[in-house]
Design a protein around this motif. Structure first.
Motif, PDB file in Angstrom:
ATOM      1  N   LYS A  92       2.444  -6.008   2.892  1.00  0.00           N
ATOM      2  CA  LYS A  92       1.069  -5.535   3.111  1.00  0.00           C
ATOM      3  C   LYS A  92       0.076  -6.368   2.303  1.00  0.00           C
ATOM      4  N   GLN A  93       0.427  -6.697   1.059  1.00  0.00           N
ATOM      5  CA  GLN A  93      -0.445  -7.526   0.221  1.00  0.00           C
ATOM      6  C   GLN A  93      -0.615  -8.913   0.831  1.00  0.00           C
ATOM      7  N   ILE A  99      -3.126  -8.849   3.661  1.00  0.00           N
ATOM      8  CA  ILE A  99      -4.506  -8.757   3.163  1.00  0.00           C
ATOM      9  C   ILE A  99      -4.943 -10.086   2.554  1.00  0.00           C
ATOM     10  N   GLU A 100      -4.056 -10.735   1.807  1.00  0.00           N
ATOM     11  CA  GLU A 100      -4.382 -12.032   1.212  1.00  0.00           C
ATOM     12  C   GLU A 100      -4.687 -13.069   2.293  1.00  0.00           C
ATOM     13  N   ARG A 105      -7.128  -2.748   3.594  1.00  0.00           N
ATOM     14  CA  ARG A 105      -6.718  -2.249   2.267  1.00  0.00           C
ATOM     15  C   ARG A 105      -6.481  -0.739   2.306  1.00  0.00           C
ATOM     16  N   THR A 106      -7.396  -0.025   2.930  1.00  0.00           N
ATOM     17  CA  THR A 106      -7.255   1.428   3.042  1.00  0.00           C
ATOM     18  C   THR A 106      -5.999   1.787   3.834  1.00  0.00           C
ATOM     19  N   ALA A 144      -2.836   1.060   1.827  1.00  0.00           N
ATOM     20  CA  ALA A 144      -2.587   2.090   0.808  1.00  0.00           C
ATOM     21  C   ALA A 144      -1.980   3.334   1.450  1.00  0.00           C
ATOM     22  N   ILE A 175     -11.207  -6.388   6.084  1.00  0.00           N
ATOM     23  CA  ILE A 175     -10.403  -6.457   4.852  1.00  0.00           C
ATOM     24  C   ILE A 175     -10.373  -5.093   4.175  1.00  0.00           C
ATOM     25  N   GLU A 176     -11.524  -4.449   4.067  1.00  0.00           N
ATOM     26  CA  GLU A 176     -11.579  -3.117   3.435  1.00  0.00           C
ATOM     27  C   GLU A 176     -10.766  -2.095   4.224  1.00  0.00           C
TER      28      GLU A 176
END
Length: 188
Positions: free
Chosen positions: A56-57, A60-61, A111-112, A115, A107-108
């Motif tokens: 997941k990271q 996003i990266e 991230r949500t 999580a 991106i936001e």
């Protein structure tokens, strides 16, 4: 009067006997952190969760890298503005700004969502293990005739123990029955 004294004596005797029997209830403690740290299923679940989190990271990266690349391109384009190409460049920069805003929002949102996905995955992986450990703690406590077992694990906050002097630590028995390995950690 004699009957009253006899009745009072019997009542007092029953009261004291009841208190004595209640005082004899056995109390034990367990360190669930120690069990989880040495339980093979928990180690596997933790590794799986770490892999999932890294994936997941990484996603996003990758989105952030795309955003940064497009931002730099827009900043470079802004430096090329002149009277001759002013109208064209402003249109391109406006389009780039809209695209950057969309990417930033994406991106936001990612991230949500990540999580939430990680939390869901953690629950999915660890709930069955927690239930298994809980059931084993109950089984061992019943086998040992314990009335109460307190979890002295740091992650549990030690909030339900005001004082502990002795008691029977059933952590090794629970670990053994679950097939967990490793040396016991000292509990407070």
């Amino acid at each position: 009067m004699k009957k009253l004294i006899t009745t009072f004596s019997i009542a007092a005797g029953l009261f004291l006997t009841t208190n004595f029997v209640n005082a004899q209830q056995k109390i034990g403690h367990v360190n669930s952190d120690d069990i989880f740290a040495n339980l093979p299923e928990a180690k596997t679940a933790e590794a799986s969760l770490d892999t999932f989190t890294k994936t997941k990271q990484g996603e996003i990266e990758k989105m952030i890298t795309t955003y940064q690349t497009k931002l730099k391109a827009a900043q470079d384009k802004e430096k090329t503005i002149s009277e001759a190409n002013k109208e064209t460049v402003i249109k391109e920069l406006t389009a780039a700004q809209t695209e950057l805003q969309t990417l930033g929002k994406g991106i936001e949102e990612a991230r949500t969502k990540a999580a939430q996905d990680i939390s869901k995955k953690q629950t999915e992986l660890f709930t069955p293990i927690q239930q298994k450990v809980s059931n084993m703690i109950s089984t061992v406590a019943k086998e040992k005739g314990l009335a109460y077992v307190f979890d002295v694990a740091t992650s549990q906050g030690n909030s339900n123990i005001a004082y502990m002097d002795g008691g029977e630590d059933i952590t090794p028995s629970v670990k053994s029955k679950l097939g967990a390995t490793g040396a016991a950690k000292a509990s407070k």
